[in-house]
Design an enzyme around this catalytic site. Structure first.
Site, PDB file in Angstrom:
ATOM      1  CG  PHE A 245      -2.052   0.813   1.329  1.00 57.73           C
ATOM      2  CD1 PHE A 245      -3.107   0.611   0.459  1.00 57.73           C
ATOM      3  CD2 PHE A 245      -2.154   1.836   2.273  1.00 57.73           C
ATOM      4  CE1 PHE A 245      -4.245   1.406   0.518  1.00 57.73           C
ATOM      5  CE2 PHE A 245      -3.280   2.627   2.337  1.00 57.73           C
ATOM      6  CZ  PHE A 245      -4.336   2.416   1.458  1.00 57.73           C
ATOM      7  CG  HIS A 246       3.274   2.185  -3.112  1.00 58.49           C
ATOM      8  ND1 HIS A 246       2.956   0.921  -3.534  1.00 58.49           N
ATOM      9  CD2 HIS A 246       3.546   2.879  -4.232  1.00 58.49           C
ATOM     10  CE1 HIS A 246       3.042   0.864  -4.853  1.00 58.49           C
ATOM     11  NE2 HIS A 246       3.394   2.043  -5.310  1.00 58.49           N
ATOM     12  NE  ARG A 247      -0.487   2.824  -7.319  1.00 56.60           N
ATOM     13  CZ  ARG A 247       0.505   2.832  -8.181  1.00 56.60           C
ATOM     14  NH1 ARG A 247       0.970   3.971  -8.631  1.00 56.60           N
ATOM     15  NH2 ARG A 247       1.044   1.728  -8.603  1.00 56.60           N
TER      16      ARG A 247
ATOM     17  NE  ARG B 216       3.715   8.993  -1.632  1.00 56.27           N
ATOM     18  CZ  ARG B 216       4.213   9.744  -2.603  1.00 56.27           C
ATOM     19  NH1 ARG B 216       5.187   9.310  -3.354  1.00 56.27           N
ATOM     20  NH2 ARG B 216       3.734  10.942  -2.833  1.00 56.27           N
TER      21      ARG B 216
ATOM     22  CG  ASP C  88      -1.725   1.105  -3.058  1.00 57.96           C
ATOM     23  OD1 ASP C  88      -0.654   0.460  -3.098  1.00 57.96           O
ATOM     24  OD2 ASP C  88      -1.854   2.146  -2.386  1.00 57.96           O
TER      25      ASP C  88
END
Ligand code: UD1
Ligand code: UDP
Length: 385
Positions: free
Chosen positions: A225-227, A262, A306
């Site tokens: 999960f990083h978007r 991130r 994601d």
């Protein structure tokens, strides 16, 4: 007599590789992030085998050991000829700095090659255009139809500026057609499959990640999960934490979460780290190497993500996927049922997890047979003459 002389001269010249040298082109391939390194590794190896000069450039967009160097080691990819530094710059400066730093290398290119949809990609595309160099785009034509995503803007620019477009599927070719891009388009599959097929046997032999983490096949879910649209808002990130908890409850199994830097930074910045720590079912670990990731994905009960790459890889492994986004540029995975969209609403995610855990796993991978790198290299060779 004369013809014998000419024949001898010709064979001497060709023995010296003289004609080869004369026709040799200069290919400049630009990479810079984790997915580019992984998906371009098979393409780089195939291009290296051509009779052309092949210069590999790393923009420096990703730089940590576990976001960058580990993949060169895991995939036995040669070192880049040029490695630049970008560390911690905002997106516009990532693009501007990459254009400035790579310019001298790209100036003399007969073909610049870029991959995907990152800031490195768009910098390479703009640079080739401004230097009037031919441009090839690997993974061309995929579209989420959501221009609020930086990646969608990067893809559109890259495709509009490319002379050679390597589209993974017929769907991506149709997307290009709709934007009036029809010349130089080739459907070649996705090199994600080359990378999987080349590295899975090595991963099976070398990776001990399951025993190291005390995991049993089918006994856990994996999450990435990083978007920016998911993690850069405190509200959305905290809602996602609730969704992860519901998903784990529904499945009755823990979630392994190799966390992107991130996302790790945002959890800290938004004061959400303690809350994440308190979720016993959410097991955060450092990002993993590629070989470990293949084993983790293959043996997971379900993938929640994601990431673009994980939607494709889970499809290959016949492990069901729940995509934590409202759209995807991988519609092929939705059509065959390997993947569903769930956003980050906790109830929707829980329902999607249940549906996907119960799904039949008989779909066929739409991303090719693992010969994408080779096909790209042949098309590049043909374009260079
Ligand atoms: C980028 C791509 C995204 C891709 C992702 C792959 C763009 C617009 N986005 O997003 O499409 O899915 O890479 O992972 O190019 N950081 C580190 N160490 C690193 C790399 C990044 O700490 O080695 C941190 C830095 O704080 C950096 C932040 O992560 O500012 C974001 O990195 P960046 O490369 O800007 O974007 P990604 O989120 O990685
Ligand atoms: N990956 C990995 N370790 C991790 C997370 C991802 O090796 O901890 C690999 C994954 O197998 C896939 C690629 O990284 O091949 C996907 O990259 P990412 O999700 O960063 O980018 P995206 O595909 O979303 O552009």
């Amino acid at each position: 007599m004369l013809s014998t002389f000419i024949r001898a001269e010709l064979s001497l010249l060709s023995a010296l590789g003289y004609f080869g040298v004369l026709s040799m082109g200069r290919i400049v391939t630009i990479i810079g992030t984790r997915p580019e390194i992984i998906k371009m590794a098979p393409v780089v190896k195939a291009l290296d085998a051509l009779d052309h000069d092949h210069v590999l450039v790393h923009s420096g967009q990703h730089y940590d050991l576990m976001m960058d160097r580990i993949f060169f080691r895991d995939m036995e990819l040669r070192e880049p000829n040029y490695r630049f530094e970008l560390k911690e710059q905002p997106p516009h400066l990532q693009v501007a700095t990459t254009m400035r730093q790579v310019a001298t290398v790209a100036k003399s290119a007969d073909l610049v090659i870029i991959h995907g949809d990152t800031n490195t990609t768009v910098a390479g595309a703009l640079l080739a255009s401004k230097l009037d160099r031919p441009l090839a785009h690997v993974e061309a034509g995929i579209r989420s139809f959501d221009k609020s995503m930086p990646e969608e803007v990067n893809r559109i620019i890259a495709d509009q500026l490319s002379n050679l477009l390597f589209a993974p599927t017929p769907v991506s070719r149709e997307n290009l057609q709709r934007e009036n891009v029809t010349e130089g388009v080739h459907v070649v599959g996705n090199s994600v499959i080359d990378a999987l097929l080349q590295n899975l046997p090595i991963a099976e032999k070398r990776s001990d990640v399951l025993s190291r983490l005390g995991l049993t096949p089918g006994g856990y879910m994996i999450l990435t999960f990083h978007r920016s649209e998911n993690v850069d808002s405190k509200e959305r990130l905290s809602r996602a934490l609730v969704a992860f908890e519901r998903a784990a409850d529904e499945a009755g199994m823990p979630i392994l979460f190799p966390i992107h830097p991130r996302t790790a930074k945002r959890l800290q910045e938004f004061g959400l780290e303690k809350r994440a720590d308190e979720q016993a079912s959410l097991r955060r670990i450092e990002p993993t190497g590629y070989l470990d990731m293949l084993i983790l994905e293959k043996n997971a009960a379900l993938v929640m993500t994601d990431s673009g790459g994980l939607q494709e890889e889970s499809c290959f492994f016949r492990v069901p996927c729940v995509t934590l986004r409202e759209n995807t540029e991988r519609p092929e995975t939705l059509e065959i049922g390997s993947n569903v969209l769930a956003g980050t609403d906790p109830e929707r995610v829980r329902d999607a997890v249940r549906r996907q855990l119960d799904a039949e796993r008989d779909w066929l991978n739409p991303y090719g047979d693992g010969t994408t790198g080779e096909r790209i290299a042949q098309l590049v060779a043909a374009s260079l003459g």
